[in-house]
Design a protein around this motif. Structure first.
Motif, PDB file in Angstrom:
ATOM      1  N   HIS A 145       0.919  -1.263  -0.043  1.00 36.20           N
ATOM      2  CA  HIS A 145      -0.042   0.079  -0.090  1.00 36.20           C
ATOM      3  C   HIS A 145       0.769   1.289   0.015  1.00 36.20           C
ATOM      4  O   HIS A 145       0.814   2.157  -0.690  1.00 36.20           O
ATOM      5  N   HIS A 167       1.473   4.422  -2.880  1.00 36.38           N
ATOM      6  CA  HIS A 167       1.629   5.859  -2.668  1.00 36.38           C
ATOM      7  C   HIS A 167       2.981   6.444  -3.355  1.00 36.38           C
ATOM      8  O   HIS A 167       3.117   7.542  -4.015  1.00 36.38           O
ATOM      9  N   GLU A 214      -4.754   7.246  -2.495  1.00 35.68           N
ATOM     10  CA  GLU A 214      -5.388   6.175  -2.101  1.00 35.68           C
ATOM     11  C   GLU A 214      -5.882   5.032  -2.853  1.00 35.68           C
ATOM     12  O   GLU A 214      -5.580   3.869  -2.599  1.00 35.68           O
ATOM     13  N   ALA A 264      -2.997   3.034  -3.963  1.00 34.38           N
ATOM     14  CA  ALA A 264      -2.396   2.296  -2.757  1.00 34.38           C
ATOM     15  C   ALA A 264      -3.092   0.953  -2.517  1.00 34.38           C
ATOM     16  O   ALA A 264      -2.548   0.125  -2.343  1.00 34.38           O
TER      17      ALA A 264
HETATM   18 ZN   LIG Z   1      -3.079   5.157   2.274  1.00 34.67          ZN
END
Ligand SMILES: [Zn+2]
Length: 560
Positions: A345, A349, A374, A377
């Protein structure tokens, strides 16, 4: 007559052309000066945040808050804002790149046009809420307990009374901070009204380039799509949970769901995913995987802080230090499924930030929206429970076919239930917060339980209800933000669908883990990472996937 008319029209065009040029020039000069200040200041602040998070030293936190204040001072400058407002209202900026930079600057300045005395009150109340929150300890039978004690009891305890006490202990902080929190909500509303919004919720949504109508529509559609499948999964779960406590499903109450807010699926189905991650190096798994999709992360990992240490921030994040390639992640890795998900994750990013096109202006070298980063991710984070990924040689865990078939149905069930439950939970958060800012004086405690009963189908506890809702830290620290987690999931599913069907040209996503697919990195760099914030998020998504954000693909992936 005719000739005269032509002449005057031409003259008019010339004048407006000149005016346009003058305004564009003013704006370009402003941007140049602004970036000369804000670029180094942002880098310094990000470095201070990094130092504070990795050392936990008070002096590093002090330095950080000083720098954050300095940034706020830049964006609260009234003369700068007046200039931007004038240029914006002139309508004279035609160049698309300049107009986009103007929009972003204007929003950043607008939300910071708060009178200093009001700002001081907001910061003071905010700090008070957070300090109370951080130092408060709930009690069970007069003994103080930590949140990890509470989680342990709630997930492992078979005695319903002990679970109830633990659940109640997790909520006590709500009553302790609720008065300050509501005060904070009212102060934030005052600030929003000063710049022309109904309330703070509307201000944050609007300046975040979203609209209430659009979000209401997304949540209404998600409700329709998930209501029945959620009821079915939850009925099954209720039977398992009731049995484990020796009660009937109608007797289930909030404390039987293994989590203070029932925002995670209780781990009651038979599969221990951690067993597959034991003795595997999750850092190496992630490193090999990202290299195999054409997005090497060795440079990022070399600058990162990956393992547990005293004083260090205990969770995880990815950060872009300087918008010039210094991208890092902070983790506290262990070789478990949860941390495999986390590093995938956070590196998601990180690769997004690493590949912003350096030729684009500084103001574009960030994600199109916080929900789009987000989305990237979670696109990668989801792989830790993907049986095909767990099997794939490079980066994966090298499961045998037999192991994969064993993992597949259960891990998919967890993932599916988790996603559907998240829709219901995020809906509660979104709808509650909207009402909280619209009318902070209403009966919020009952409103909370009305929403929980409707969307999560969990019955309220007997007797009068307290302000347990206020124990959700996001209300204080990340206001009006929760819907972005949901939109991130939708974006991830839409990208996944587009890539599987239009690039890989597959009929089904079964067995897709993208491992060893170098094309994926190229696709993401070109369509998502490179442009950064050059386009409004909606335009970026349309350019990348051929259509605007559409909840249908999330439903297709998880609501089967
Ligand atoms: Zn995040």
């Amino acid at each position: 007559m005719r000739n005269l008319l032509i002449v005057s029209v031409t003259a008019l065009l010339l004048v407006s052309g000149c005016a346009r040029n003058a305004q564009e020039k003013r704006l370009q000069n402003f941007i140049t000066d602004h970036v000369a200040v804000i670029d180094p200041l942002t880098t310094e602040t990000n470095l201070a945040y990094w130092d504070a998070s990795t050392t936990g030293k008070p002096e590093d936190y002090d330095k950080l808050s000083k720098l954050q204040l300095e940034i706020r001072r830049v964006y609260s400058d009234q003369n700068d804002f007046a200039l931007l407002k004038e240029i914006k209202e002139s309508g004279a900026v035609a160049n698309a790149n300049l107009a986009r930079q103007l929009d972003r600057l204007y929003n950043a300045y607008l939300t910071n046009q708060i009178p200093p005395d009001l700002l001081e009150k907001i910061v003071g109340t905010d700090t008070e809420v957070q300090e109370k929150y951080n130092t408060y300890r709930g009690q069970i039978d007069g003994k103080e307990v930590t949140m990890s004690d509470i989680y342990t009891i709630m997930t492992a305890e078979k005695d319903a009374r002990k679970s109830e006490l633990a659940w109640r202990a997790s909520k006590q902080v709500g009553d302790a901070i609720v008065a300050d929190l509501i005060q904070l909500v009212k102060l934030r509303n005052q600030a929003a009204r000063k710049v022309g919004f109904d309330n703070y919720h509307t201000m944050l949504i609007t300046t975040g380039e979203q609209s209430i109508a659009q979000l209401d529509a997304v949540f209404a559609e998600l409700d329709k799509l998930t209501e029945e499948p959620f009821a079915k999964l939850k009925n099954e779960l209720d039977i398992v949970l009731a049995k484990s406590f020796g009660i009937t499903p109608v007797e289930l109450r909030p404390w039987h769901y293994h989590d203070p807010f029932f925002q995670r699926t209780p781990l009651v189905y038979e599969l221990d995913l951690d067993a597959y991650y034991k003795d595997k190096d999750v850092k190496e798994l992630a490193e090999k995987y990202y290299a195999s999709i054409g997005l090497p992360v060795d440079d990022i990992l070399a600058r990162s802080d990956l393992y547990d240490r005293r004083g260090k921030y205990p969770h995880a994040f990815g950060t872009d230090i300087d918008r010039h390639g210094d991208v890092r992640v902070l983790c506290n890795l262990q070789d478990t499924e949860r941390w495999a998900e986390t590093i995938l994750h956070e590196l998601g990013h990180a690769v997004y930030s690493k590949h912003h096109d350096p030729k684009e202006p500084w103001l574009f070298r960030e994600p199109a929206h916080s929900f789009t980063t987000e989305g990237i991710a979670v696109f990668f984070g989801r792989l830790s429970r993907n049986a095909a990924w767990m099997q794939s040689a490079k980066g994966g865990l090298g499961l045998t076919d037999a192991q994969r078939s064993e993992v597949e149905p259960v891990s998919f069930k967890y993932l599916q239930f988790q996603q559907i439950l998240f829709v219901r939970w995020a809906t509660v958060m979104y709808k509650f917060e909207k009402q909280l800012y619209a009318d902070p004086d209403r009966d919020l405690n009952n409103l909370w339980w009305d929403l929980v009963e409707k969307y999560q189908v969990v019955k309220r506890p007997p007797g009068p209800v307290d302000a347990g809702w206020a124990s959700k830290l996001h209300f204080a620290t990340a206001p009006c933000y929760y819907h972005n987690y949901m939109l991130g999931e939708l974006f991830a599913s839409q990208l996944h669908h587009y890539y599987v069907h239009n690039i890989l040209k597959l009929k089904s996503d079964k067995l897709v883990s993208y491992a060893n697919d170098k094309k994926l990195g190229g696709f993401l760099r070109k369509k998502v990472f490179g442009p950064g914030a050059k386009y409004h998020w909606s335009e970026m998504i349309e350019r990348a996937t051929g259509e605007p954000l559409n909840p249908k693909y999330f439903a297709e992936q998880f609501v089967k």
